[in-house]
Design an enzyme around this catalytic site. Structure first.
Site, mmCIF file in Angstrom:
data_model
loop_
_atom_site.group_PDB
_atom_site.id
_atom_site.type_symbol
_atom_site.label_atom_id
_atom_site.label_comp_id
_atom_site.label_asym_id
_atom_site.label_seq_id
_atom_site.Cartn_x
_atom_site.Cartn_y
_atom_site.Cartn_z
ATOM 1 N N GLN A 121 -35.994 34.747 -91.912
ATOM 2 C CA GLN A 121 -36.839 35.788 -91.344
ATOM 3 C C GLN A 121 -38.298 35.336 -91.403
ATOM 4 O OE1 GLN A 121 -38.395 38.821 -93.757
ATOM 5 N NE2 GLN A 121 -37.073 40.385 -92.895
ATOM 6 N N SER A 124 -43.540 37.630 -92.903
ATOM 7 C CA SER A 124 -44.764 37.666 -93.720
ATOM 8 C C SER A 124 -45.639 36.447 -93.483
ATOM 9 C CB SER A 124 -44.406 37.722 -95.197
ATOM 10 O OG SER A 124 -43.767 38.932 -95.489
ATOM 11 N N SER A 158 -37.192 32.984 -97.404
ATOM 12 C CA SER A 158 -36.046 32.479 -98.154
ATOM 13 C C SER A 158 -35.052 31.875 -97.170
ATOM 14 C CB SER A 158 -35.409 33.575 -99.000
ATOM 15 O OG SER A 158 -35.253 34.742 -98.270
ATOM 16 N N GLU A 241 -33.212 45.838 -94.232
ATOM 17 C CA GLU A 241 -33.495 44.990 -95.383
ATOM 18 C C GLU A 241 -33.503 45.812 -96.664
ATOM 19 O OE1 GLU A 241 -37.489 43.383 -95.593
ATOM 20 O OE2 GLU A 241 -36.795 41.707 -96.809
ATOM 21 N N GLU A 374 -45.373 49.906 -104.126
ATOM 22 C CA GLU A 374 -46.490 50.780 -103.745
ATOM 23 C C GLU A 374 -46.374 51.215 -102.287
ATOM 24 O OE1 GLU A 374 -46.700 48.034 -105.569
ATOM 25 O OE2 GLU A 374 -47.199 49.040 -107.452
#
Lengths: 404, 393
Positions: A121, A124, A158, A241, A374
């Site tokens: 994926q 990020s 990953s 996810e 958060e």
């Protein structure tokens, strides 16, 4: 459940058992190569029974998958390795199913499910973690207009070193506000412009990677969803996810608490009253988290998904950190040792494998990866509880004008 | 994993897995029951009316108890139909308790319809001494209480503080008996001529004195019962009596988790509602991240408490061997969640949360008293240590 499935004309458990038995007759597991068996299982619609016919499923209720799995496990049939192909199964597949073209579904889903093709994926970036929509990786139309050229850098990927394909989000229009200028692609990890570098973590191993994308060519046929609609598509991926991270079914004392409880039983000499009290609290928390997951599954099976899914990952992360921290302390002198700092590139994460020190360090990632705790608390507060949103300055500004 | 240091201890077996998969959802009849109870409670005017009623000096809200217990038949949910009840189970009683918790209703449901009724059901139910009071309680024709101190945890049965003589006359004192001042009938464990025994005593009989104290929880008042040669009718002796009282405490503790869930739910809902409206610094206070995160964390705890409470109710309903574990887990988890929800409710309401006129304090007082009732979380964790083989040092 049976009555409801009959009413809607869908398959029931008996019919699925019959089809599973047929598969076991035509491909006896003992005499069939594992990959051949998995392909035959996919073609029989028994891979993920809730998927459409022809795509590994039978349009059956999702809850009936357990019926098939139980029969096949009892017969000693090979399993597709869910740890190695977790991102493909948990994130790419539901996204492709929902937003892919017929051609994309046919091309990608079968080798994804059998494990022949591993997925990763590419979401990020160094400057876009929790604020994922701030991503800067660019995709521009190529000269003849049949595809795209991608440049940028991704991180925390990953499995990138094993992956054949990646799901990728990239910016296609910097003039638009950040959520609206993003498009979703399938990226070929064998493209010469893709460079994968291991990213070593606090555990010593390199489970994640940095991925550098330089002039990577992606045909327009590998776009998922409309141009500029990538954020909407990504929501499907991210939702799945979080369910995948928090949603594994556990027996009582399954997972980390089982390891901790066994350590307690095996080392009477290390017991203290303080550790006893804390272990009992963790035991209760783990059992209640297990029950909460079970309740969520029962709701899903009845077709009433509850909002608990958003919270399960939060609970899982907190538990993993508390229990692994407890265990290192309980082990005392043995807790001072670490099993191995060698840079390794594991195929998957095993939250009960290796040793307490490893689990303690790896669990630090649980409250960060897949959405920080958060951010998840914000999501629960705004979407589940309906509390007013945070004031935002970046929502309507063009991405190119935002400070970076 | 390295080898254990020193001599390896014999490997003990892991705790038994729960037998069948528990049903953790609510059935349609259960949702119907909830809707009916909620509507009745809403007609009574909610927590504000509770507050007004508390000033009346009555032992409980009789105007709510009659339609709830007798009118709707909730007092007999746990009692088989042939004994005059509704033939339902702990699952349905749990739903009633959720709603009573949400309304912080001052009615003796837990004490009479759960504790006293289950104690009677644990006696021999073919004897008229047992069936007559059972039928009365199931029909809501009176209130019964089990005369043990409210903090008593299942599995820690104290020796009786009351003695019975050969004529069935009871003498002694029991403290901290919740709702005793509301009771028509006392079920009294006593040390009789043949050992542990359970007696029924009419609250209006000679030699019975019930003295309520000044309680922390205004909605469930503990009282001191003093017996001076009061006439008792023998309900059960020895092992049957012990099992009946222990079973009642186990059921009571398990179902108390549902009351705690209801308390926590009201506190969270009200806090979310209030903070979304209340403005400070030019914004609704509920939009500040520090507050949002506290409410989101509480939501997760409440959602988890629901799973734990449902699991206990289901285990009690099916009567499986896993019930003691399910009850201990539910109490160890739900009691602190209710307290925290009530404490957060007061804090996040700011000044108004500290006032008498806002009902938040009723929930805090009930939640804190519930944390002690039928075993503190620590006592339930200690019980778990035995049940799931996490032995103390």
């Amino acid at each position: 459940m049976t009555d409801r499935t009959r009413e809607s004309g869908r398959l029931d458990a008996g019919e699925l058992r019959r089809r599973t038995a047929d598969l076991l007759v035509s491909c006896p597991p003992a005499e069939t190569a594992p990959l051949d068996f998995l392909r035959a299982r996919f073609d029989a619609g028994l891979a993920w029974v809730h998927f459409p016919q022809g795509l590994g499923g039978l349009d059956a209720p999702r809850a009936l998958q357990v019926v098939v799995d139980a029969e096949l496990e009892a017969a000693g049939a090979p399993d597709n390795d869910p740890r190695r192909i977790g991102i493909g199964l948990g994130m790419a597949a539901p996204t492709i199913l929902r937003f892919g073209t017929d051609e994309q579904k046919r091309r990608f889903l079968r080798p994804l499910w059998t494990g022949e093709e591993v997925w990763c994926q590419l979401f990020s970036e160094p400057g876009a973690g929790s604020d994922l929509a701030a991503l800067a990786t660019r995709a521009v139309r190529d000269e003849d207009g049949t595809g795209w050229v991608v440049d940028g850098q991704k991180v925390w990927t990953s499995g990138a070193h094993q992956a054949r394909w990646a799901i990728l989000i990239a910016r296609t229009d910097p003039e638009l506000p950040k959520h609206r200028g993003i498009t979703y692609f399938v990226c070929d990890m064998t493209d010469p412009g893709v460079e994968v570098r291991p990213l070593r973590q606090i555990t010593g191993e390199a489970e994640f990677n940095e991925v550098f994308l330089t002039g990577v060519r992606i045909p327009d046929a590998h776009r998922l969803g409309a141009v500029g609609e990538g954020w909407k598509v990504a929501q499907t991926t991210l939702m799945n996810e979080r369910v995948a991270i928090g949603g594994a079914r556990q027996p009582r004392e399954g997972g980390m608490i089982g390891v901790a409880a066994r350590a307690w039983r095996e080392r009477p000499g290390a017991r203290t009253h303080d550790l006893h009290q804390r272990l009992l609290r963790h035991w209760v928390d783990a059992e209640v988290a297990r029950l909460t997951g079970e309740r969520l599954r029962q709701q899903l099976a009845k077709g009433h998904p509850g909002p608990e899914g958003s919270g399960m990952k939060l609970a899982f992360a907190r538990l993993a950190q508390q229990i692994s921290g407890w265990e290192v302390e309980f082990l005392g002198e043995d807790g001072l040792a670490y099993d191995d700092w060698t840079l390794r590139r594991p195929e998957g994460v095993d939250f009960t494998g290796r040793q307490a020190g490893y689990r303690y360090l790896r669990a630090k990632g649980n409250s960060i990866e897949g959405g920080t705790s958060e951010v998840l608390l914000n999501i629960v507060a705004e979407r589940v509880l309906g509390l007013p949103p945070e004031p935002r300055t970046d929502k309507d500004a063009a991405w190119k004008d935002l400070p970076r | 994993m390295t080898a254990p240091s020193g001599a390896a201890a014999p490997t003990e077996p892991a705790p038994a897995q729960p037998g069948t998969d528990p049903d953790l959802l609510y059935s349609e009849p259960e949702e119907d029951l909830r809707a009916a109870v909620r509507s009745l409670l809403a007609d009574r005017g909610g927590p504000a009316a509770v507050l007004a009623d508390l000033e009346s000096g009555r032992a409980y809200d009789t105007g709510l108890w009659r339609p709830l217990a007798a009118g709707m038949g909730t007092a007999g949910l746990l009692v088989p139909e042939k004994l005059g009840g509704q033939g339902a189970s702990a699952r349905e009683a749990a739903v009633v308790l959720e709603e009573l918790g949400r309304a912080v209703a001052p009615v003796p449901y837990l004490t009479s319809a759960v504790l006293a009724v289950t104690a009677l059901l644990g006696c021999e139910t073919d004897r008229p001494e047992v069936t007559a009071p059972l039928a009365a309680l199931a029909a809501g024709r009176g209130v019964g209480v089990l005369a043990v101190p409210l903090p008593t945890a299942p599995g820690t049965l104290p020796e009786p503080s009351v003695r019975a003589d050969a004529d069935g006359l009871l003498t002694g004192e029991v403290t901290g008996v919740a709702d005793a001042a509301a009771a028509d009938m006392l079920l009294v464990p006593a040390d009789g001529p043949y050992g542990y025994a359970l007696y029924a005593v009419d609250a209006s009989a000679g030699g019975v004195r019930v003295a309520p104290g000044v309680p922390l929880d205004l909605t469930r008042v503990p009282a001191r019962i003093t017996l001076d040669r009061a006439a008792g009718r023998l309900l059960a002796g020895q092992d049957t009596a012990r099992a009946a009282v222990t079973g009642a405490l186990l059921t009571g503790a398990g179902l108390l988790a549902s009351e705690q869930l209801g308390i926590a739910e009201w506190c969270l809902t009200e806090t979310v509602r209030y903070t979304a409206q209340r403005t400070q610094f030019g914004r609704p206070v509920g939009s500040f991240q520090a507050l949002k995160h506290r409410m989101a964390a509480l939501w997760l705890d409440v959602a988890s408490a629901r799973a734990a409470a449902r699991n206990a109710a289901d285990a009690l309903a099916t009567g499986g061997p896993d019930a003691p574990v399910a009850v201990a887990v539910a109490q160890a988890y739900c009691a602190p969640v209710a307290v925290r929800a009530a404490e957060e409710c007061i804090q996040l309401h700011g000044g108004i949360g500290m006032t008498w006129e806002h009902p938040a304090h009723l929930f805090l007082k009930r939640a804190k008293a519930d944390e002690i009732a039928l075993g503190t979380p620590g006592r339930h964790r200690a019980a778990l240590a035995e049940l799931v083989d996490i032995p103390a040092p």
